[in-house]
Design an enzyme around this catalytic site. Structure first.
Site, PDB file in Angstrom:
ATOM      1  N   ASP A 266      -7.604   5.467  12.114  1.00  0.00           N
ATOM      2  CA  ASP A 266      -6.267   6.059  12.024  1.00  0.00           C
ATOM      3  C   ASP A 266      -6.252   7.394  11.293  1.00  0.00           C
ATOM      4  O   ASP A 266      -5.483   8.293  11.633  1.00  0.00           O
ATOM      5  CB  ASP A 266      -5.304   5.084  11.354  1.00  0.00           C
ATOM      6  CG  ASP A 266      -4.809   4.013  12.315  1.00  0.00           C
ATOM      7  OD1 ASP A 266      -4.996   4.180  13.532  1.00  0.00           O
ATOM      8  OD2 ASP A 266      -4.228   3.018  11.842  1.00  0.00           O
TER       9      ASP A 266
ATOM     10  N   SER B  86      -5.213  -8.277   8.209  1.00  0.00           N
ATOM     11  CA  SER B  86      -4.169  -7.249   8.277  1.00  0.00           C
ATOM     12  C   SER B  86      -3.637  -7.176   9.700  1.00  0.00           C
ATOM     13  O   SER B  86      -4.335  -7.518  10.661  1.00  0.00           O
ATOM     14  CB  SER B  86      -4.722  -5.887   7.847  1.00  0.00           C
ATOM     15  OG  SER B  86      -5.682  -5.432   8.771  1.00  0.00           O
TER      16      SER B  86
ATOM     17  N   ASP C 115       0.811  -1.214   0.000  1.00  0.00           N
ATOM     18  CA  ASP C 115       0.000   0.000   0.000  1.00  0.00           C
ATOM     19  C   ASP C 115       0.846   1.268   0.000  1.00  0.00           C
ATOM     20  O   ASP C 115       0.664   2.153  -0.837  1.00  0.00           O
ATOM     21  CB  ASP C 115      -0.944   0.009   1.210  1.00  0.00           C
ATOM     22  CG  ASP C 115      -2.127  -0.923   1.029  1.00  0.00           C
ATOM     23  OD1 ASP C 115      -2.041  -1.824   0.174  1.00  0.00           O
ATOM     24  OD2 ASP C 115      -3.124  -0.755   1.743  1.00  0.00           O
TER      25      ASP C 115
ATOM     26  N   ARG D 185      -0.475   6.296  17.260  1.00  0.00           N
ATOM     27  CA  ARG D 185      -0.694   7.231  16.164  1.00  0.00           C
ATOM     28  C   ARG D 185      -0.318   8.678  16.487  1.00  0.00           C
ATOM     29  O   ARG D 185       0.279   9.364  15.647  1.00  0.00           O
ATOM     30  CB  ARG D 185      -2.146   7.154  15.679  1.00  0.00           C
ATOM     31  CG  ARG D 185      -2.537   5.807  15.075  1.00  0.00           C
ATOM     32  CD  ARG D 185      -1.445   5.232  14.211  1.00  0.00           C
ATOM     33  NE  ARG D 185      -1.833   4.042  13.473  1.00  0.00           N
ATOM     34  CZ  ARG D 185      -1.085   2.952  13.379  1.00  0.00           C
ATOM     35  NH1 ARG D 185       0.077   2.895  14.000  1.00  0.00           N
ATOM     36  NH2 ARG D 185      -1.485   1.918  12.673  1.00  0.00           N
TER      37      ARG D 185
END
Length: 414
Positions: A123, A179, A14, A94
């Site tokens: 996110d 994932s 990605d 994050r």
């Protein structure tokens, strides 16, 4: 002069596509950034890969010490846990990543930061709220919310073909059945086969899928292990009598907890953007730290201070989960938490056994537990007069008696 953009980069399919696409679409110079927050092997070869993909420069910064000291530990002091189960491993990482991206953008003269978060996830909110708080003038580039990007890449096959055409180095393997996101506090698994909430990720036949940081309880040792944690002002400062900094504490507890299969969570949670999602998490060290911290608090914290702080745990956890780490309300709550921890010092002993964490003792010089007062035997201190309980109960029952006289006795069903 070309526009400069700082991109959150992992080197996977990605972000490799994102790097090339952003550079091409915006005719920009892209500075790749990857934060080392405990991914281990995932960081190998990133420098060469980013340069070959088209990055002007790449930063791979070791932020593990900062992550443990300034993010994980303050959150643990608050006792934060989202919806009663989630230890907030991805959420708390994050704001640190976004903070460093802002710092790099300022140092490099970049005018924008980019990320690969999807338009359905949390996110994107966390990255962008942090940027809003720290550098409101920076532009945000989120390709997954750009129709041009989604049209060009409706699926993984198109991404792989694009990388082949551009000679972007990737491992073009079959799509994983889920994932993953790993850091010092946890590893998360979501999507793919986990989108069916009836799927049993705890079945031992999937041990090769969901045992990155910890074993399944069935595979844990048959003998329990005791671990001793020392706390100072709400922070763990030693494990098994060995002084440690926050990073060392997390690594030591991850190893111990992983060995015994503790901290495994499978839950359906409520995302900030409005949907429910299913996640499977391994948080071995964090689970031990959270449990032991509560044990020392139970001995040393004033009742009303504890109850006040506890009433704010859901709000604190929600702020972390939703990306408001740098919001004034989280900072205000942290000040209260810090004040509440000033006497949370002492030692806790826990027993780890086949997925369980059990209390096995706690002691402190600041202990508010008085065995002479609590004893069922005669109290030599005379600090508590049992006769006083009569008036105490009578006064607390006054409003109940009055309500019953006016409105009738409480309805007990039947």
């Amino acid at each position: 002069m070309k526009k400069k953009i700082v991109l959150a980069y992992s080197g996977g399919l990605d972000t490799s596509v994102l790097l090339s696409w952003i550079k091409e679409t915006y005719d920009a110079e892209v500075i790749a950034f990857c934060a080392n927050i405990g991914q281990d092997d995932e960081l190998k070869g990133l420098n060469a890969k980013a340069k070959k993909t088209g990055a002007l420069k790449i930063y791979v910064d070791d932020l593990q010490e900062e992550f443990a000291k300034d993010f994980i530990f303050p959150m643990m002091q608050a006792g934060a846990i989202y919806e009663g189960q989630y230890f907030l491993g991805t959420s708390i990482a994050r704001p640190l990543i976004a903070k460093r991206m802002v710092e790099i953008a300022k140092a490099e003269g970049a005018t924008a930061i980019g990320h690969g978060a999807t338009g359905k996830g949390n996110d994107q909110v966390r990255f962008e709220l942090t940027t809003a708080a720290l550098a409101p003038d920076l532009e945000i580039i989120a390709p997954w919310r750009d129709e041009r990007f989604r049209t060009q890449f409706p699926g993984r096959a198109e991404m792989i073909a694009y990388c082949e055409e551009k000679k972007i180095p990737i491992q073009a393997s079959a799509k994983k059945p889920f994932s993953m996101d790993r850091n010092l506090l946890h590893i998360s698994y979501e999507a793919g086969i986990l989108e069916d909430p009836w799927f049993n990720a705890g079945d031992v036949k999937y041990r090769d899928y969901f045992t990155t940081l910890s074993v399944f309880p069935e595979d844990a040792p048959d003998k329990a292990e005791y671990v001793v944690l020392d706390f100072d002002k709400g922070n763990c400062v030693a494990v098994n009598s060995k002084p440690m900094n926050p990073l060392q504490v997390m690594k030591a507890l991850n190893k111990l907890g992983g060995k015994h299969g503790v901290g495994r969570v499978d839950m359906v949670e409520n995302r900030f953007v409005g949907m429910k999602s299913r996640g499977v998490y391994e948080t071995p060290g964090g689970a031990i730290l959270h449990f032991a911290h509560r044990q020392i608090e139970s001995l040393t914290m004033d009742r009303e201070v504890m109850h006040l702080r506890d009433s704010l745990i859901p709000e604190y956890a929600k702020l972390v989960y939703n990306g408001f780490w740098y919001a004034p309300e989280r900072l205000a709550l942290q000040a209260l938490v810090t004040e509440s921890q000033k006497n949370v010092s002492g030692t806790v002993r826990v027993k780890l056994y086949k997925g369980g964490i059990h209390a096995a003792g706690r002691q402190s010089q600041f202990s508010l537990y008085n065995p002479h007062i609590a004893t069922m035997e005669a109290d030599p201190t005379k600090a508590y007069n049992q006769d006083d309980a009569t008036g105490f109960i009578h006064l607390n029952g006054l409003r109940l008696r009055v309500n019953s006289q006016v409105n009738g006795p409480a309805n007990i069903g039947g």
